[in-house]
Design an enzyme around this catalytic site. Structure first.
Site, PDB file in Angstrom:
ATOM      1  N   GLU B  48       1.785  11.390  -6.840  1.00 54.95           N
ATOM      2  CA  GLU B  48       1.144  10.466  -5.889  1.00 54.95           C
ATOM      3  C   GLU B  48       0.370  11.234  -4.810  1.00 54.95           C
ATOM      4  OE1 GLU B  48       0.836   7.404  -6.319  1.00 54.95           O
ATOM      5  OE2 GLU B  48       2.382   6.968  -7.793  1.00 54.95           O
ATOM      6  N   ASN B  52      -3.716  11.403  -4.438  1.00 55.18           N
ATOM      7  CA  ASN B  52      -4.389  10.938  -3.219  1.00 55.18           C
ATOM      8  C   ASN B  52      -5.429  11.940  -2.732  1.00 55.18           C
ATOM      9  OD1 ASN B  52      -3.149   8.497  -3.071  1.00 55.18           O
ATOM     10  ND2 ASN B  52      -1.743   9.033  -1.409  1.00 55.18           N
ATOM     11  N   ARG B 106      -7.113   1.295  -7.888  1.00 55.72           N
ATOM     12  CA  ARG B 106      -5.890   1.742  -7.211  1.00 55.72           C
ATOM     13  C   ARG B 106      -5.066   0.525  -6.827  1.00 55.72           C
ATOM     14  NH1 ARG B 106      -6.362   6.182  -9.176  1.00 55.72           N
ATOM     15  NH2 ARG B 106      -4.176   6.079  -8.725  1.00 55.72           N
TER      16      ARG B 106
END
Ligand SMILES: Nc1ncnc2c1ncn2[C@@H]1O[C@H](COP(=O)(O)OP(=O)(O)OP(=O)(O)O)[C@@H](O)[C@H]1O
Ligand SMILES: [Mg+2]
Lengths: 107, 146
Positions: B48, B52, B106
């Site tokens: 994650e 990002n 997303r």
């Protein structure tokens, strides 16, 4: 991220395997879009049994297919979800939107 | 507390490196004898944070990603993921579930997943300077372990 599809009586079963991350997601979305467009199923079954890793990128993939099916009046369910992807989907509360059956009992 | 072991890696913000980063973190964490679930949590959180950086910190270019892994004597793993990209204008909002600037690709669940899969998560960010996400997780010491 291989995808294999099989349809019978307009029920399309798509088996996903390998790792679903941001790197793999774009191609997977395209493959699923194509499968849905070309076969116009009334029900889509996504089998996650072979998925060895999934992060939040996979949530967007599932939601996209779900929306596609909604648009055409069809249904979608997700089956055979292993523990790691299952934990990600539960954290996102996706089972409140899409019917999901997990490989291990909840809790 | 001083770390008993540490690694630092730096790589290009290319999506092919997402799998590299989480696998390397899992390999480092293996010395703590984690359960399969703990290992999965660590891999997911690293994936994650690194994603990002690739998606949000450097949206139109390739930049540097730095991942530091530190192991402490109480079997705590610290992961920090640093970039020198856009930074986050409204951090409070960004940390909320479902908040995303990434559109339909997303879901806005990354920070929520990092927070719930790890014991703690801290974010330092400055617009135009970059972001550092630091997460910690204590791995259970199992009977007959180490
Ligand atoms: N390293 C970063 N640099 C710049 N902006 C960031 C960074 N990390 C997160 N953000 C911002 O915070 C928002 C929320 O991040 P989060 O990971 O929770 O969701 P997402 O990445 O948008 O979606 P998902 O992780 O579910 O795919 C992002 O949409 C982005 O605007
Ligand atoms: Mg994210």
């Amino acid at each position: 991220m291989p995808l294999t599809c099989q349809s019978q009586k307009r029920i399309l079963t798509a088996r996903l395997s390998g790792e679903i991350d941001h790197h793999a997601a774009r191609q997977l979305m395209q493959d699923l879009d194509l499968a849905i467009e070309s076969r116009t199923p009334k029900a889509l079954v996504l089998d996650l049994g072979g998925v060895t890793f999934m992060d939040s990128s996979g949530i967007a993939v599932l939601l996209r297919s779900w929306r596609r099916m909604q648009e055409t009046g069809g249904t979608m369910e997700v089956v055979s979800v292993p523990p790691q992807p299952g934990k990600v989907l539960r954290a996102a509360n996706l089972h409140k939107i899409i019917p999901i059956s997990f490989l291990e009992p909840v809790g | 507390m001083k770390p008993i072991n540490q690694v630092k890696m730096e790589f290009d913000s290319k999506s092919a490196n997402e799998a590299f980063a989480r696998s390397a973190a899992a390999c480092f964490a293996a010395q703590m004898d984690p359960t399969l679930e703990e290992l999965g949590d660590i891999k997911t959180a690293v994936s994650e944070a690194v994603t990002n950086v690739i998606v949000h910190a450097y949206p139109h270019s390739i930049g540097r990603v730095q991942v530091k892994l530190r192991l402490f004597p109480d079997n705590t793993l610290e992961v920090s993921v640093k970039d020198w990209g856009t930074g986050i204008a409204d951090l409070e909002k960004a940390r909320e579930p479902l908040y995303t600037t990434g559109g339909a690709e997303r879901s806005g669940m990354g920070f929520t997943i990092m927070e719930s899969f790890m014991d703690s998560m801290k974010v330092r960010t400055a617009v135009g300077k970059g972001t550092t996400v630091t997460m910690r997780k204590k791995v259970s010491l199992r009977a007959g372990g180490r």
